[in-house]
Design an enzyme around this catalytic site. Sequence first.
Site, PDB file in Angstrom:
ATOM      1  N   HIS A   1       0.847  -1.194   0.000  1.00  0.00           N
ATOM      2  CA  HIS A   1       0.000   0.000   0.000  1.00  0.00           C
ATOM      3  C   HIS A   1       0.878   1.238   0.000  1.00  0.00           C
ATOM      4  O   HIS A   1       1.932   1.240   0.635  1.00  0.00           O
ATOM      5  CB  HIS A   1      -0.915   0.015   1.237  1.00  0.00           C
ATOM      6  CG  HIS A   1      -2.086   0.903   1.075  1.00  0.00           C
ATOM      7  ND1 HIS A   1      -2.029   2.246   1.345  1.00  0.00           N
ATOM      8  CD2 HIS A   1      -3.332   0.639   0.612  1.00  0.00           C
ATOM      9  CE1 HIS A   1      -3.204   2.774   1.077  1.00  0.00           C
ATOM     10  NE2 HIS A   1      -4.013   1.835   0.625  1.00  0.00           N
TER      11      HIS A   1
ATOM     12  N   ASP B   1      -7.961  -5.448  -0.090  1.00  0.00           N
ATOM     13  CA  ASP B   1      -8.414  -6.258  -1.224  1.00  0.00           C
ATOM     14  C   ASP B   1      -8.093  -7.740  -1.063  1.00  0.00           C
ATOM     15  O   ASP B   1      -8.649  -8.577  -1.761  1.00  0.00           O
ATOM     16  CB  ASP B   1      -7.763  -5.752  -2.517  1.00  0.00           C
ATOM     17  CG  ASP B   1      -8.370  -4.434  -2.941  1.00  0.00           C
ATOM     18  OD1 ASP B   1      -9.575  -4.286  -2.769  1.00  0.00           O
ATOM     19  OD2 ASP B   1      -7.634  -3.569  -3.424  1.00  0.00           O
TER      20      ASP B   1
HETATM   21  N1  ACO Z   1       4.050  -7.601  -4.200  1.00  0.00           N
HETATM   22  C1  ACO Z   1       5.398  -7.643  -4.206  1.00  0.00           C
HETATM   23  N2  ACO Z   1       6.165  -6.532  -4.061  1.00  0.00           N
HETATM   24  C2  ACO Z   1       5.544  -5.372  -3.901  1.00  0.00           C
HETATM   25  C3  ACO Z   1       4.155  -5.267  -3.868  1.00  0.00           C
HETATM   26  C4  ACO Z   1       3.408  -6.432  -4.025  1.00  0.00           C
HETATM   27  N3  ACO Z   1       2.089  -6.404  -4.019  1.00  0.00           N
HETATM   28  N4  ACO Z   1       3.811  -3.978  -3.704  1.00  0.00           N
HETATM   29  C5  ACO Z   1       4.950  -3.295  -3.630  1.00  0.00           C
HETATM   30  N5  ACO Z   1       6.003  -4.129  -3.756  1.00  0.00           N
HETATM   31  C6  ACO Z   1       7.408  -3.763  -3.723  1.00  0.00           C
HETATM   32  C7  ACO Z   1       7.825  -3.130  -5.050  1.00  0.00           C
HETATM   33  O1  ACO Z   1       8.275  -4.094  -5.973  1.00  0.00           O
HETATM   34  C8  ACO Z   1       8.892  -2.179  -4.621  1.00  0.00           C
HETATM   35  O2  ACO Z   1      10.066  -2.912  -4.432  1.00  0.00           O
HETATM   36  P1  ACO Z   1      11.507  -2.258  -4.804  1.00  0.00           P
HETATM   37  O3  ACO Z   1      11.652  -1.101  -3.861  1.00  0.00           O
HETATM   38  O4  ACO Z   1      12.478  -3.362  -4.579  1.00  0.00           O
HETATM   39  O5  ACO Z   1      11.414  -1.827  -6.238  1.00  0.00           O
HETATM   40  C9  ACO Z   1       8.432  -1.694  -3.248  1.00  0.00           C
HETATM   41  O6  ACO Z   1       7.592  -2.743  -2.747  1.00  0.00           O
HETATM   42  C10 ACO Z   1       7.627  -0.405  -3.309  1.00  0.00           C
HETATM   43  O7  ACO Z   1       6.583  -0.595  -4.265  1.00  0.00           O
HETATM   44  P2  ACO Z   1       5.888   0.563  -5.077  1.00  0.00           P
HETATM   45  O8  ACO Z   1       5.254  -0.006  -6.291  1.00  0.00           O
HETATM   46  O9  ACO Z   1       6.844   1.693  -5.284  1.00  0.00           O
HETATM   47  O10 ACO Z   1       4.780   1.039  -4.064  1.00  0.00           O
HETATM   48  P3  ACO Z   1       3.617   2.027  -4.394  1.00  0.00           P
HETATM   49  O11 ACO Z   1       3.338   2.760  -3.153  1.00  0.00           O
HETATM   50  O12 ACO Z   1       3.889   2.827  -5.619  1.00  0.00           O
HETATM   51  O13 ACO Z   1       2.407   1.051  -4.778  1.00  0.00           O
HETATM   52  C11 ACO Z   1       0.571  -0.385  -4.690  1.00  0.00           C
HETATM   53  C12 ACO Z   1       1.387   0.684  -3.939  1.00  0.00           C
HETATM   54  C13 ACO Z   1       0.163   0.138  -6.066  1.00  0.00           C
HETATM   55  C14 ACO Z   1      -0.677  -0.671  -3.883  1.00  0.00           C
HETATM   56  C15 ACO Z   1       1.448  -1.653  -4.812  1.00  0.00           C
HETATM   57  O14 ACO Z   1       1.773  -2.129  -3.530  1.00  0.00           O
HETATM   58  C16 ACO Z   1       0.763  -2.737  -5.625  1.00  0.00           C
HETATM   59  O15 ACO Z   1       0.847  -2.698  -6.860  1.00  0.00           O
HETATM   60  N6  ACO Z   1       0.077  -3.715  -4.950  1.00  0.00           N
HETATM   61  C17 ACO Z   1      -0.621  -4.751  -5.652  1.00  0.00           C
HETATM   62  C18 ACO Z   1      -1.965  -4.245  -6.158  1.00  0.00           C
HETATM   63  C19 ACO Z   1      -2.948  -4.019  -5.023  1.00  0.00           C
HETATM   64  O16 ACO Z   1      -3.135  -4.849  -4.149  1.00  0.00           O
HETATM   65  N7  ACO Z   1      -3.608  -2.866  -5.070  1.00  0.00           N
HETATM   66  C20 ACO Z   1      -4.634  -2.514  -4.087  1.00  0.00           C
HETATM   67  C21 ACO Z   1      -4.163  -1.366  -3.260  1.00  0.00           C
HETATM   68  S1  ACO Z   1      -5.315  -0.993  -1.990  1.00  0.00           S
HETATM   69  C22 ACO Z   1      -6.588  -0.230  -2.756  1.00  0.00           C
HETATM   70  O17 ACO Z   1      -6.507   0.363  -3.791  1.00  0.00           O
HETATM   71  C23 ACO Z   1      -7.872  -0.367  -2.090  1.00  0.00           C
END
Ligand code: ACO
Length: 478
Positions: free
Chosen positions: A344, A400
């Site tokens: 998140h 989710d």
């Molecule tokens: N699985 C594995 N690794 C992850 C995940 C994940 N779900 N989410 C983040 N990471 C990792 C990234 O690869 C990144 O690693 P790095 O630093 O080595 O490159 C680090 O954690 C930071 O990730 P970002 O993508 O920069 O985080 P951001 O804050 O931009 O994204 C998001 C948040 C979009 C929710 C992301 O965690 C994601 O894509 N999750 C999966 C989709 C999801 O569940 N979305 C629902 C969100 S809640 C909602 O909308 C109600």
Amino acid sequence: MRKDKITDIILKTARAMQHSGKAEDGLASTDRVKWPITCIVGPGLEGAIACETKVGFVNGGEGSLIYQGYDIVDLCAFSSFEEVSYLLLHGQLPTRSQFKRFNNKLVECRFLPNTLRMMMSMRVEELHPMAALRFGENLMRQRRTWRDSESARPSPEDAIAADEDSIAMETRPRGEEHAIYEFKTHKQARPEDARKISDDATSMEACAYLISGMATLTAAIARIRANRMPIEPDPSLSHAANFLYMMTGKRPSPEEERIMDVALILHADHGMNASTFSSMVVASTLSDIYFSIGAGLAALNGPLHGGANEQVVHVLREIGGEENVVGWYERARKKNAKIPGFGHRVYKTYDPRAVILKPLLDFVAGNNEEVLPLIKTARMLEKLVVEDLGKEKKIFPNVDFYSGLIYSCLGIPEEMFTPIFAVSRVAGWTARVHEYLKNNRIFRPRAMYIGEFNKKYIPVRGRDSRKRRHRRSAVKSR
Ligand code: ACO
């Protein structure tokens, strides 16, 4: 009664998550803002402060969520979606008579026979449910505000020589005053009070209409996709029970009603997330609230936002059983894939909504043979992700991860999960738009231009010969 058991589960969960109520994200995001403000901004506007709000607060460091000063746990334990909607919009809990008036308005607004009739004149079943919802929401706007009737757009069905699958088009217009084919225009009388409704972008009436209407539209879309007629709302039921009834055709048990109500409360508002921000950006142009909520719907559709709960169930099915989780996870990590339902932007600990939903999933699943294997797979996946990424990257389950499985237990088709998110979030969208418009300033961030300057314009003829010259000189230099 088993319904009370749900309150007990929520309160027991609450005792395990004692909050201080203070911001722990280092951003001092509970202080009053003195504009202009200095803050550290990351890509995607991460960390940027766009406005002040009293609607809600997401404490990402602590893992807590507050609506208008009330902890989400208390609201889930003791309140209802209708009351929470009132709270978000008005800033305080309603008195008995205020609640009665608001609830009566919501019940009245559930009935959208004309909008549904307009919607069903199109092949809604061929649209993605979110596209259908956005279409239906636009029709609500038209029905309510009559804005576009001023120019009395002709109906394509009235085109001369039109058959079922095509409309006549002029292929060789002669530039004359009268076209070969003409529409019969039929002006509908615009209701007396339409201007007032359409001009008042902050109207509470419009907010109630959207909150109720989103549920009616979503349920109708689910029915139409299943080749069934929409079900007329039942005024005697609560918002949650009526929604389940209109969607599934069955009156829900008190426990099912309560679980749906909790899910709606939990999703009602969540800070400046992408869909809320989209709604506010559109509202800030003084476009009307229907267009603003349409923007929220569009943003919610993405798999990184509202689409994630559907993805979670797909992934759990794809894994195909608890015993396959380790192999599946290793492959996913090798590809650096993001696991749906985890991570998140704001929470760097467990999402409190996921904490509440987790035990409720066990409760609602009971002996559901279809869902139980998916729950086992989910538990195993959660264990692996948290062990692997929890400490290092602060990746934990988000709301989710469990909501989709709960909806499955309630008999809701997977494709309707994201629209259900909208059925709830519309309360937060309308509340935040309403609040923002009181001190409106059009949104206008900047982008850094990293392109070139002073490039010489070459007409298209010259571009081809220039390209050939480049290619020839590249071959010579080899
Ligand atoms: N699985 C594995 N690794 C992850 C995940 C994940 N779900 N989410 C983040 N990471 C990792 C990234 O690869 C990144 O690693 P790095 O630093 O080595 O490159 C680090 O954690 C930071 O990730 P970002 O993508 O920069 O985080 P951001 O804050 O931009 O994204 C998001 C948040 C979009 C929710 C992301 O965690 C994601 O894509 N999750 C999966 C989709 C999801 O569940 N979305 C629902 C969100 S809640 C909602 O909308 C109600």
